[in-house]
Design a protein around this motif. Structure first.
Motif, PDB file in Angstrom:
ATOM      1  N   UNK A 107      70.286  17.262  79.368  1.00  0.00           N
ATOM      2  CA  UNK A 107      69.052  16.856  78.697  1.00  0.00           C
ATOM      3  C   UNK A 107      69.134  17.127  77.188  1.00  0.00           C
ATOM      4  N   UNK A 108      69.798  18.198  76.794  1.00  0.00           N
ATOM      5  CA  UNK A 108      69.994  18.472  75.371  1.00  0.00           C
ATOM      6  C   UNK A 108      70.731  17.305  74.709  1.00  0.00           C
ATOM      7  N   UNK A 109      71.778  16.838  75.348  1.00  0.00           N
ATOM      8  CA  UNK A 109      72.560  15.725  74.791  1.00  0.00           C
ATOM      9  C   UNK A 109      71.722  14.449  74.724  1.00  0.00           C
ATOM     10  N   UNK A 110      70.928  14.203  75.751  1.00  0.00           N
ATOM     11  CA  UNK A 110      70.091  13.002  75.765  1.00  0.00           C
ATOM     12  C   UNK A 110      69.036  13.059  74.664  1.00  0.00           C
ATOM     13  N   UNK A 111      68.411  14.231  74.505  1.00  0.00           N
ATOM     14  CA  UNK A 111      67.365  14.382  73.491  1.00  0.00           C
ATOM     15  C   UNK A 111      67.929  14.335  72.083  1.00  0.00           C
ATOM     16  N   UNK A 112      69.181  14.766  71.931  1.00  0.00           N
ATOM     17  CA  UNK A 112      69.798  14.804  70.602  1.00  0.00           C
ATOM     18  C   UNK A 112      70.321  13.446  70.156  1.00  0.00           C
ATOM     19  N   UNK A 113      70.329  12.482  71.066  1.00  0.00           N
ATOM     20  CA  UNK A 113      70.878  11.162  70.735  1.00  0.00           C
ATOM     21  C   UNK A 113      70.098  10.476  69.614  1.00  0.00           C
ATOM     22  N   UNK A 114      68.817  10.853  69.454  1.00  0.00           N
ATOM     23  CA  UNK A 114      67.990  10.267  68.394  1.00  0.00           C
ATOM     24  C   UNK A 114      68.163  10.976  67.047  1.00  0.00           C
ATOM     25  N   UNK A 115      69.012  12.013  67.032  1.00  0.00           N
ATOM     26  CA  UNK A 115      69.251  12.735  65.784  1.00  0.00           C
ATOM     27  C   UNK A 115      68.451  14.009  65.627  1.00  0.00           C
ATOM     28  N   UNK A 116      67.650  14.365  66.657  1.00  0.00           N
ATOM     29  CA  UNK A 116      66.852  15.589  66.582  1.00  0.00           C
ATOM     30  C   UNK A 116      67.723  16.819  66.817  1.00  0.00           C
ATOM     31  N   UNK A 117      67.293  17.950  66.238  1.00  0.00           N
ATOM     32  CA  UNK A 117      67.977  19.217  66.456  1.00  0.00           C
ATOM     33  C   UNK A 117      67.479  19.805  67.771  1.00  0.00           C
ATOM     34  N   UNK A 118      68.390  19.953  68.741  1.00  0.00           N
ATOM     35  CA  UNK A 118      68.017  20.396  70.087  1.00  0.00           C
ATOM     36  C   UNK A 118      69.034  21.411  70.587  1.00  0.00           C
ATOM     37  N   UNK A 119      68.536  22.427  71.311  1.00  0.00           N
ATOM     38  CA  UNK A 119      69.434  23.421  71.879  1.00  0.00           C
ATOM     39  C   UNK A 119      68.914  23.896  73.223  1.00  0.00           C
ATOM     40  N   UNK A 120      69.723  24.729  73.885  1.00  0.00           N
ATOM     41  CA  UNK A 120      69.361  25.333  75.169  1.00  0.00           C
ATOM     42  C   UNK A 120      68.858  26.743  74.919  1.00  0.00           C
ATOM     43  N   UNK A 121      67.819  27.150  75.600  1.00  0.00           N
ATOM     44  CA  UNK A 121      67.219  28.465  75.380  1.00  0.00           C
ATOM     45  C   UNK A 121      68.043  29.600  75.970  1.00  0.00           C
ATOM     46  N   UNK A 122      69.120  29.283  76.702  1.00  0.00           N
ATOM     47  CA  UNK A 122      69.911  30.318  77.372  1.00  0.00           C
ATOM     48  C   UNK A 122      71.041  30.869  76.505  1.00  0.00           C
ATOM     49  N   UNK A 123      71.105  30.475  75.247  1.00  0.00           N
ATOM     50  CA  UNK A 123      72.114  30.989  74.301  1.00  0.00           C
ATOM     51  C   UNK A 123      73.544  30.619  74.696  1.00  0.00           C
ATOM     52  N   UNK A 124      73.720  29.580  75.505  1.00  0.00           N
ATOM     53  CA  UNK A 124      75.064  29.247  75.977  1.00  0.00           C
ATOM     54  C   UNK A 124      75.510  27.849  75.556  1.00  0.00           C
ATOM     55  N   UNK A 125      74.822  27.250  74.571  1.00  0.00           N
ATOM     56  CA  UNK A 125      75.135  25.877  74.184  1.00  0.00           C
ATOM     57  C   UNK A 125      74.841  25.705  72.699  1.00  0.00           C
ATOM     58  N   UNK A 126      75.721  25.003  72.023  1.00  0.00           N
ATOM     59  CA  UNK A 126      75.531  24.795  70.596  1.00  0.00           C
ATOM     60  C   UNK A 126      74.369  23.844  70.312  1.00  0.00           C
ATOM     61  N   UNK A 127      73.596  24.163  69.270  1.00  0.00           N
ATOM     62  CA  UNK A 127      72.522  23.276  68.838  1.00  0.00           C
ATOM     63  C   UNK A 127      73.119  21.957  68.355  1.00  0.00           C
ATOM     64  N   UNK A 128      72.556  20.867  68.793  1.00  0.00           N
ATOM     65  CA  UNK A 128      72.976  19.546  68.331  1.00  0.00           C
ATOM     66  C   UNK A 128      72.141  19.172  67.101  1.00  0.00           C
TER      67      UNK A 128
END
Length: 410
Positions: A107-128
């Motif tokens: 879902x992070x990848x899908x939400x970031x496709x529009x260019x928004x800054x998105x990350x996972x709250x579990x501290x295990x994924x880089x912010x897009x």
């Protein structure tokens, strides 16, 4: 410079300043006042002096109709990008949504496709798409004005919006929280704006703020978000081999050891964490109250360590009469009660002999620390996986290292 050192330095300087002002007040004429500080700062200090409890209260700010509408629309747009993935995912019960980390990352990848800054709250994924947030925070650290927006997605099914506004070194945050209802309608559960009590954007790329001054660890008001990305190798090895073990009720990363000397490792307390890594499921505690059968114990431990059966039998207290290794589940009486940091691999170095050294910083949220202590883990690839070869703790520069005690005598 870490945040706790800065806070301690601030407190020391504040104490020194208070002492100096008291001395000066004894020499100055009656009615004289210091003219330092802005009018806003003077007002805040006066209010805190009149009511010391105010510094523990969140300072909420009024939101205009436009601000509310924007936050709601931004959240709704984010959730629409994730709707299809969320709808098709296993979620547990309606009252207790639990998404797999892989689903959140998708879902992070899908939400970031529009260019928004998105990350996972579990501290295990880089912010897009972190660049705009980083740029705004860099300006804010210099006392300049800056605005930015980003989102967090959680395994509990919450979609979070953060709007940052920096002015004269102060930071205001607009926060929104929304979920999908059972019928996939969108419910905005929280929408607020507040002035943070204290904040920092660290050199490592962590945005840390304290919503209000925390009275104690049970009432902690810190928020953490990693803005700058970690190298993918750090993410890969950290997520697979460091984060699952961490520092809770085992000492793999708290003791100093190497291939020639593993005596300090309590393999018995480590077992269930390695079991979960190997099989992707939690150990059934009820099935092993009498200990771990020899073959099962050795299979798990030797998957991740180059240790002979004879050495393991001696180190882990094998009971030949019962054919088991002693083991006891974590209980309130056999652990050190404490707030746990979580590990983050910040650097991976290839050593040229087939081994790698992972530099790990322990993040302690309740103290606002992006590094409470550091340690280096040596590993190498074997049979399509990785094994542990050593650990070394940097005790000289440590601020706070978790305590540990074996759960039983082995």
């Amino acid at each position: 410079m870490n945040m706790l050192f800065k806070k301690r330095k601030k407190k020391w300087l504040a104490g020194l300043l208070t002492f100096c002002l008291l001395c000066l007040s004894g020499c100055s004429g009656a009615g004289e006042e210091s003219d330092t500080g802005t009018s806003d700062e003077k007002t805040e200090k006066a209010a805190e002096a009149e009511d010391p409890e105010k510094k523990y209260e969140v300072v909420y700010l009024d939101m205009s109709k436009e601000e509310k509408t924007r936050a709601q629309e931004r959240l709704a747009g984010l959730m629409e990008d994730c709707r299809e993935i969320y709808a098709g995912a296993e979620k547990g019960s309606a009252d207790d949504v639990s998404l797999a980390e892989d689903v959140v990352h998708e879902m992070v990848e899908a939400a970031a496709a529009d260019g928004d800054a998105v990350t996972c709250a579990s501290y295990d994924y880089n912010m897009r798409n972190y660049e705009s947030v980083d740029e705004a925070l860099q300006k804010a650290m210099q006392g300049k004005s800056g605005k930015a927006e980003f989102y967090k997605l959680t395994v509990s099914g919450a979609f979070q919006y953060y709007g940052l506004e920096a002015e004269d070194g102060k930071l205001a945050v607009t926060y929104g929280n929304a979920v999908f209802q059972e019928d996939m309608g969108i419910e905005i559960r929280q929408l607020e704006k507040f002035q943070v009590y204290d904040w920092e954007y660290t050199e490592k790329g962590w945005l840390i703020w304290e919503k209000a001054l925390s009275k104690n660890q049970e009432m902690d008001m810190h928020s953490f978000c990693r803005i700058l990305p970690l190298p993918e190798k750090c993410r890969e090895l950290g997520n697979a081999y460091i984060l699952p073990v961490s520092y809770f009720c085992n000492n793999l990363f708290l003791a100093d050891w190497n291939e020639e000397n593993m005596d300090s490792i309590e393999f018995n307390d480590l077992y269930e964490f390695l079991y979960a890594m190997k099989y992707g499921a939690e150990l059934d505690e009820a099935a092993y109250q009498g200990g771990i059968p020899k073959a099962e114990f050795e299979d798990v431990i030797q998957t991740y360590f180059e240790i002979s059966t004879e050495e393991l039998e001696q180190t882990a207290g094998y009971n030949a009469e019962l054919g088991v290794y002693p083991w006891e589940p974590v209980r309130s009486w056999n652990r050190v009660p404490q707030v746990q940091p979580f590990p983050e691999v910040v650097e991976c170095r290839e050593n040229g002999d087939g081994t790698w050294t992972l530099k790990v910083d322990a993040i302690l949220v309740v103290e606002g620390l992006d590094c409470s202590f550091s340690h280096e883990v040596t590993m190498k690839e074997r049979d399509g996986g990785w094994i542990y070869l050593g650990n070394q703790v940097d005790r000289e520069h440590a601020i706070e290292i978790p305590g540990y005690k074996p759960r039983m005598e082995y």
